[in-house]
Design an enzyme around this catalytic site. Structure first.
Site, PDB file in Angstrom:
ATOM      1  CG  ASP A 199      -0.341  -0.454   2.457  1.00 48.51           C
ATOM      2  OD1 ASP A 199       0.963  -0.479   2.575  1.00 48.51           O
ATOM      3  OD2 ASP A 199      -0.879  -0.736   3.360  1.00 48.51           O
ATOM      4  CG  ASP A 229      -3.492  -3.451   0.835  1.00 42.67           C
ATOM      5  OD1 ASP A 229      -4.740  -2.962   0.973  1.00 42.67           O
ATOM      6  OD2 ASP A 229      -3.053  -4.387   1.472  1.00 42.67           O
TER       7      ASP A 229
END
Length: 625
Positions: free
Chosen positions: A408, A427
C-alpha cells in the site's frame, strides 16, 4: 512444469552469482549507435548504471541493476536537440525469485505454501513489467523515447500520456523515437508513456484473471514506462559529504553495522546490497535490513544510488529521507518477516517495511521524505510504531512495481502533508486514518486489491482531512468485493473480529478533484464503523464510464448500520460525460449507487441547477421511490 525460458534464466542467475559478470547486451543498442552519454549540471542531471542488465525472468546479480528490455530514454534542453542518456530501470513481478518462502531458497523452487496468494498470477506469463527513468531539470526539456531494437515508437496518434490532463506535446524524431515536451515545474511531473501496440487486456471470470474470454476488467501496457521529471532538491535537503557527522557509504556489499553511527548516512551514486544477516554472516542476501543507530536521523540517496535493502530508524528526533536515488526491496520474499529470519510468514508487526521506525519517542517527531523512489516492496511500504505523535512531509515520492498483495501507500499521520507523488499499489493507496492531513496531487496506478482511498478497518475519529487532485490512471480489479472494497473511496469492515461500531466517533473530510481513467471501480463501498458527518465528495470524474458487466465492480455499496449517521454530500459527479443526479444515481442507472434506504434524507447529490431547498427536497423525495 517450469518453462524452458525460466530454466535458462535461473542458470544465468547462477552464473552471475558465482562470477559477478553480467551479460553483454551492447549488440542490442548498436542499431541506434547508442552511447552512455550523460549530463549533470545545474540545468539538467541524468545518470547511468554501468552494471545495467537486461534480464526478463531471472534475478540479476547483486551488483547489477535490472535495465529495461524495451526502452531507451534521452533528455535534451527544449529545442536544443542535444540529448543525454537517462538510465531506464525495470522491475518484474517476484523479481526473478518465483514463489519462494525463504530468502535462501533457490529461485523458482516453489517453496511458498500452495494456499498463499501473493497477488501475482497471470502477470509473468503475460510478460508484465514496469520501467521508469528519472532525471532532474530546471527548465523545459524534451524527453526522447526509443525502442531498444531500433523499431519506430510512433506514430504520435498511437501514443498516450497519462494522466491525460497533462496534455504534453508529443512529436516524432528522425531516429524513430517519440519526443515528449516537458515544461519546467518546481513540483515536477510523474507520468506514464503508453503505446497502443503494447497494451495487455486483463480479463476475469469474477474470482480470477483469465488468459482469454471472461470480462474485460483492465487495460495496461505490457511494458510500462514511467517518466519521473524532478526539480532539483533545495540545498537544505542535500547533506554535505564532507561533514564530520556524515557517514559516506561505498558502493558494493553492505555488511552488518557498516552504516556506523553518524548523524547522516549518505549513499553516493552506485549499487549497494545487504550482504550479511544480522549475525554478521556474509553472503546472505534478503536476510537483513539497515537498522540505523539512534544517532542517525538522515538517509540521503544521491541520484544514481540504488540500494537493495530497507531502512529502519531509531532516532528520537525529526528524521529524513531525501535524494533521487532508489530503495529496492527486490531481494526480499513476499511478506519477509524480520523476526522469522526474513521468511514469508505474515506479521502486521514484523513483516518488513522499506521505511520503518520501531520506537518513536514521546516528543513529537516529523519524517521528511523528498525525492526517493521505492521499488518492489515486499509488504506494507511504511509504518512508524511506538506513538501517534508523528507527522510526515512527503513529496516527489515514487513507488513502483508493487505487484505483491499488501503493498500500500505510506501511512499519513496527524498534521501531515503528502503531495506530488506516484503510487503503484496492490493495496490501499491513500490512507486517511488520522486527522488534519492534506493529501494532494497524487497519481495512482492500481492493481486489484483494496480501494484507492481507505478509511476503514476500525472505528475512527477523523476530521480536517483534505484529499484533492488525484489522478487514477489504471485499475484492474478482477472481482467485486466489500471486505477489501472495490471502489475509489472505501471503508473496510473491522480488521479485528468481534468489535462493535463506535457511534461516539465520526469521520469528516473533503475529497475533491478525482479523475479515474479507463476501466474503473465504483465511487464508494463503505462499511460504516462510525458516523459520517460533513463528508463532502466534489468534482469526481469517470471520463470513460463505469463497468456494467456481470462482475458488477462498477457498483457503489453502503449497507445498513443501525444508528449510523450518513451525512454525505456529493456534487459535480460525472460518468462518461453525463452528470449524476438524484434522478439517475440508482443501481440500475448511471451512478450505480446502492445506498441503504435507512440513510435516505441524510445524504444527497447536489445539482447546481437546483436551489438549496430543491436539493434538500430531492434527497427526501427519494425516500418515497
Amino acid at each position: 512444469m517450469v518453462p524452458f525460458a525460466v530454466v535458462i534464466g535461473i542458470l544465468s542467475w547462477l552464473i552471475l552469482a558465482r562470477t559477478s559478470v553480467g551479460l553483454a547486451l551492447v549488440s542490442q543498442d548498436k542499431p541506434l549507435g547508442y552511447t552512455n552519454n550523460t549530463r549533470c549540471d545545474s540545468e539538467l542531471c541524468t545518470w547511468w548504471h554501468g552494471t545495467g542488465e537486461v534480464q526478463t525472468l531471472a534475478r540479476v546479480g547483486n551488483e547489477k541493476v535490472r535495465q529495461s528490455r524495451k526502452y531507451l530514454v534521452q533528455v535534451s534542453k527544449a529545442g536544443r536537440n542535444q540529448y543525454y542518456d537517462s538510465f531506464v530501470y525495470e522491475s518484474i513481478p517476484r523479481n526473478g525469485n518465483g514463489r519462494i518462502y525463504s530468502p535462501w531458497d533457490p529461485p523458482y523452487s516453489g517453496t511458498m505454501p500452495d494456499d498463499e496468494d501473493d497477488g501475482i498470477s497471470i502477470e509473468l506469463d503475460a510478460g508484465i513489467n514496469m520501467a521508469w527513468s528519472q532525471f532532474e531539470y530546471a527548465s523545459d526539456v524534451d524527453v526522447k523515447i526509443l525502442s531498444r531494437d531500433g523499431s519506430s515508437s510512433g506514430p504520435t496518434s498511437e501514443v498516450k500520456i497519462r494522466p491525460r490532463s497533462l496534455s504534453f506535446d508529443v512529436t516524432t524524431s528522425d531516429d524513430g523515437g517519440i519526443v515528449v515536451h516537458v515544461p519546467a515545474n518546481a513540483k515536477g511531473y510523474r507520468f506514464s508513456v503508453e503505446f497502443d501496440d503494447d497494451l495487455f487486456t486483463y480479463r476475469s471470470d469474477g474470482p480470477k484473471y483469465l488468459p482469454s474470454g471472461g470480462e474485460v476488467v483492465g487495460v495496461e501496457p505490457t511494458n510500462a514506462l514511467m517518466i519521473f521529471a524532478s526539480a532539483f532538491l533545495p540545498k537544505d535537503l542535500i547533506p554535505s559529504m564532507h561533514d564530520s557527522k556524515t557517514m559516506v557509504m561505498q558502493p558494493g556489499p553492505i555488511n552488518q553495522d557498516d552504516w556506523g553511527s553518524s548523524g547522516v548516512l549518505y549513499f553516493p551514486p552506485g549499487v549497494y546490497w545487504m550482504d550479511s544477516n544480522h549475525l554478521g554472516v556474509q553472503g546472505k542476501t534478503g536476510e537483513n535490513h539497515i537498522r540505523l543507530h539512534p544517532n542517525t536521523y538522515w538517509v540521503y540517496l544521491a541520484p544514481g544510488a540504488y540500494v537493495k535493502g530497507a531502512i529502519e530508524y531509531s532516532t528520537k528526533k525529526d528524521f529524513y529521507a531525501t535524494g533521487h536515488g532508489v530503495l529496492s526491496g527486490e531481494h526480499y520474499v513476499y511478506q519477509a518477516n524480520w523476526a522469522e529470519y526474513y521468511q514469508g510468514l505474515k506479521s502486521d508487526g514484523t513483516s518488513l517495511r522499506l521505511w520503518l521506525h520501531g520506537s518513536l519517542g514521546h516528543d513529537h517527531q516529523t519524517w521528511t521524505c523528498v525525492g526517493p523512489t521505492i521499488n518492489a516492496p515486499p509488504f506494507n511500504t511504511m509504518d512508524f510504531f511506538g506513538s501517534d505523535n508523528i507527522s510526515v512531509e512527503i513529496s516527489d515520492y515514487k513507488q513502483v512495481a508493487a505487484f505483491y498483495f499488501q503493498t500500500d501507500g505510506p501511512q499519513v499521520y496527524p498534521n501531515s502533508h503528502v503531495h506530488d507523488v506516484f503510487y503503484h499499489v496492490n493495496d490501499d493507496a491513500i490512507k486517511t486514518y488520522y486527522s488534519d492531513a492534506l493529501i494532494e496531487r497524487v497519481t495512482v496506478w492500481k492493481c486489484h486489491n483494496g480501494p484507492i482511498i481507505q478509511m476503514g478497518w476500525n472505528s475512527r475519529q477523523v476530521t480536517g482531512v483534505q484529499v484533492t487532485d488525484v489522478d487514477i490512471i489504471h485499475t484492474r480489479y478482477k472481482r467485486s468485493e466489500t471486505g477489501v472494497p472495490t471502489a475509489v473511496i472505501g471503508a473496510s469492515p473491522f480488521y479485528v473480529k468481534g468489535r462493535e461500531r463506535d457511534l461516539t466517533k465520526h469521520v469528516s473530510m473533503n475529497i475533491t478533484n478525482i479523475v479515474c481513467e479507463g476501466i474503473c471501480p465504483g465511487l464508494m463501498r463503505i462499511t460504516p464503523l462510525q458516523n459520517f458527518v460533513d463528508f463532502n465528495i466534489q468534482n469526481i470524474t469517470f471520463p470513460d464510464g463505469l463497468p456494467t458487466g456481470e462482475i458488477r465492480f462498477g457498483r457503489s455499496i453502503v449497507p445498513a448500520a443501525s444508528g449510523v449517521t450518513f451525512d454525505v454530500q456529493i456534487s459535480d459527479w460525472t460518468v462518461g460525460g453525463q452528470k449524476v443526479t438524484m434522478d439517475n444515481y440508482r443501481i440500475d442507472s448511471l451512478g450505480q449507487l446502492d445506498i441503504d434506504e435507512s440513510y435516505y434524507g441524510q445524504w444527497t447529490i447536489w445539482d447546481p441547477l437546483r436551489s438549496l431547498s430543491e436539493n434538500v427536497a430531492a434527497a427526501f423525495t427519494d425516500m418515497d421511490r
